[in-house]
Design a protein around this motif. Sequence first.
Motif, PDB file in Angstrom:
ATOM      1  N   HIS A 221      51.141 112.336  34.961  1.00 23.36           N
ATOM      2  CA  HIS A 221      52.314 111.686  34.388  1.00 23.36           C
ATOM      3  C   HIS A 221      53.524 112.626  34.395  1.00 23.36           C
ATOM      4  N   ILE A 222      53.290 113.896  34.078  1.00 21.75           N
ATOM      5  CA  ILE A 222      54.374 114.875  34.122  1.00 21.75           C
ATOM      6  C   ILE A 222      54.902 115.013  35.546  1.00 21.75           C
ATOM      7  N   ALA A 223      53.996 114.985  36.530  1.00 25.40           N
ATOM      8  CA  ALA A 223      54.426 115.073  37.929  1.00 25.40           C
ATOM      9  C   ALA A 223      55.313 113.889  38.301  1.00 25.40           C
ATOM     10  N   LEU A 224      54.938 112.689  37.876  1.00 27.67           N
ATOM     11  CA  LEU A 224      55.747 111.496  38.167  1.00 27.67           C
ATOM     12  C   LEU A 224      57.114 111.590  37.499  1.00 27.67           C
ATOM     13  N   ARG A 225      57.143 112.074  36.265  1.00 24.74           N
ATOM     14  CA  ARG A 225      58.419 112.230  35.558  1.00 24.74           C
ATOM     15  C   ARG A 225      59.304 113.262  36.256  1.00 24.74           C
ATOM     16  N   THR A 226      58.686 114.308  36.779  1.00 29.00           N
ATOM     17  CA  THR A 226      59.444 115.327  37.502  1.00 29.00           C
ATOM     18  C   THR A 226      60.053 114.750  38.767  1.00 29.00           C
ATOM     19  N   VAL A 227      59.293 113.924  39.468  1.00 31.25           N
ATOM     20  CA  VAL A 227      59.802 113.274  40.680  1.00 31.25           C
ATOM     21  C   VAL A 227      60.984 112.366  40.333  1.00 31.25           C
ATOM     22  N   GLU A 228      60.896 111.636  39.220  1.00 31.34           N
ATOM     23  CA  GLU A 228      62.001 110.774  38.796  1.00 31.34           C
ATOM     24  C   GLU A 228      63.261 111.596  38.524  1.00 31.34           C
ATOM     25  N   LEU A 229      63.077 112.761  37.906  1.00 31.86           N
ATOM     26  CA  LEU A 229      64.226 113.617  37.636  1.00 31.86           C
ATOM     27  C   LEU A 229      64.842 114.133  38.935  1.00 31.86           C
ATOM     28  N   LEU A 230      63.992 114.513  39.880  1.00 29.74           N
ATOM     29  CA  LEU A 230      64.499 114.964  41.175  1.00 29.74           C
ATOM     30  C   LEU A 230      65.238 113.835  41.895  1.00 29.74           C
ATOM     31  N   ARG A 231      64.701 112.624  41.776  1.00 29.77           N
ATOM     32  CA  ARG A 231      65.327 111.477  42.423  1.00 29.77           C
ATOM     33  C   ARG A 231      66.715 111.212  41.852  1.00 29.77           C
ATOM     34  N   ALA A 232      66.905 111.536  40.596  1.00 31.04           N
ATOM     35  CA  ALA A 232      68.206 111.304  39.952  1.00 31.04           C
ATOM     36  C   ALA A 232      69.218 112.397  40.283  1.00 31.04           C
ATOM     37  N   GLY A 233      68.767 113.474  40.924  1.00 28.75           N
ATOM     38  CA  GLY A 233      69.599 114.653  41.095  1.00 28.75           C
ATOM     39  C   GLY A 233      70.952 114.419  41.734  1.00 28.75           C
ATOM     40  N   ALA A 234      70.980 113.769  42.890  1.00 26.65           N
ATOM     41  CA  ALA A 234      72.252 113.585  43.603  1.00 26.65           C
ATOM     42  C   ALA A 234      73.219 112.726  42.799  1.00 26.65           C
ATOM     43  N   ASP A 235      72.690 111.697  42.133  1.00 29.29           N
ATOM     44  CA  ASP A 235      73.559 110.830  41.338  1.00 29.29           C
ATOM     45  C   ASP A 235      74.061 111.539  40.090  1.00 29.29           C
ATOM     46  N   LEU A 236      73.206 112.371  39.488  1.00 29.37           N
ATOM     47  CA  LEU A 236      73.666 113.167  38.353  1.00 29.37           C
ATOM     48  C   LEU A 236      74.790 114.101  38.783  1.00 29.37           C
ATOM     49  N   ALA A 237      74.629 114.711  39.952  1.00 27.11           N
ATOM     50  CA  ALA A 237      75.669 115.602  40.461  1.00 27.11           C
ATOM     51  C   ALA A 237      76.977 114.852  40.660  1.00 27.11           C
ATOM     52  N   ALA A 238      76.896 113.616  41.159  1.00 28.91           N
ATOM     53  CA  ALA A 238      78.104 112.808  41.374  1.00 28.91           C
ATOM     54  C   ALA A 238      78.780 112.481  40.046  1.00 28.91           C
ATOM     55  N   VAL A 239      77.976 112.182  39.018  1.00 26.37           N
ATOM     56  CA  VAL A 239      78.536 111.880  37.696  1.00 26.37           C
ATOM     57  C   VAL A 239      79.246 113.102  37.135  1.00 26.37           C
ATOM     58  N   VAL A 240      78.573 114.260  37.221  1.00 20.64           N
ATOM     59  CA  VAL A 240      79.155 115.495  36.695  1.00 20.64           C
ATOM     60  C   VAL A 240      80.434 115.850  37.456  1.00 20.64           C
ATOM     61  N   ALA A 241      80.418 115.725  38.773  1.00 21.36           N
ATOM     62  CA  ALA A 241      81.587 116.063  39.578  1.00 21.36           C
ATOM     63  C   ALA A 241      82.745 115.126  39.270  1.00 21.36           C
ATOM     64  N   ALA A 242      82.452 113.866  39.029  1.00 17.20           N
ATOM     65  CA  ALA A 242      83.512 112.898  38.746  1.00 17.20           C
ATOM     66  C   ALA A 242      84.172 113.193  37.406  1.00 17.20           C
ATOM     67  N   GLU A 243      83.362 113.643  36.435  1.00 20.50           N
ATOM     68  CA  GLU A 243      83.936 113.964  35.131  1.00 20.50           C
ATOM     69  C   GLU A 243      84.781 115.235  35.224  1.00 20.50           C
ATOM     70  N   GLU A 244      84.379 116.165  36.091  1.00 17.71           N
ATOM     71  CA  GLU A 244      85.141 117.401  36.279  1.00 17.71           C
ATOM     72  C   GLU A 244      86.441 117.111  37.039  1.00 17.71           C
ATOM     73  N   ASP A 245      86.356 116.176  38.011  1.00 17.17           N
ATOM     74  CA  ASP A 245      87.516 115.833  38.838  1.00 17.17           C
ATOM     75  C   ASP A 245      87.604 114.314  38.926  1.00 17.17           C
ATOM     76  N   PRO A 246      88.242 113.627  37.971  1.00 13.62           N
ATOM     77  CA  PRO A 246      88.306 112.169  37.935  1.00 13.62           C
ATOM     78  C   PRO A 246      88.785 111.566  39.241  1.00 13.62           C
TER      79      PRO A 246
END
Length: 249
Positions: A221-246
Amino acid sequence: MSERMSGGRRRALRTADVARESGYSVQQVRDLEKLGVIPAAARMGNGYRAYTPLHIHALRAYRGLAGAVGPVAARKLLAELRTVTITEAASAINEVHVRLAREREEALLAEQALRAIQTEADTPEFEQDSDAMTITELSRALGVRPSTLRFWEEQGLVTPERVTSLRARRYDLSAIRTARIVAALRNTGYGIPAARALVDSLHRLDGTDEALRILRARLDHIALRTVELLRAGADLAAVVAAEEDPAAS
């Protein structure tokens, strides 16, 4: 990703566009907007919602985060990312990775302790004083409060040795192993009665199979949760970058 979200002139996205790109239904997009998972959409002259690519990134990031840490924690983290600096945002996301790594390490240590219990009847160990821990040392090793260890003791889950006239607690190697297993069981969602029944069975040769199954399931279960977090990585980066540079959104 559609042409609307990549190069060229971008226009406002409809709720249906966001739903199609994010994998949520139209109603789910509206509900998640109400919950604050994504920023409130602007309104066009005709009253319809006008979304941007940032909303799609936020929804995709939420899906992965919810799979990794649960929906409540995911909502809280996404709201936090919209109000902090890029350095603080990166730190917050890294903490999630660290938490999952710690949970995995905890489950692996519990599995090792369980296997040691399986074999100790055939290979008795000489437990030196250096193997023992105080209640403070054990609580730190497990990431729980000393009061939690005292509660487990009251419930018959972990029994320490007692030394000195002040009844200071000392946990020998056997108690440390049991405490690791109890910590893993509790984090898996086992209630006190179920954990007690499992602990009571540990010293039977046929009583460890269920505990091993539970620990293996937790690791999966921890492995699956880790994969979900990795899958979210690029989108999280886009959210963070957008907040830094609207302007980037």
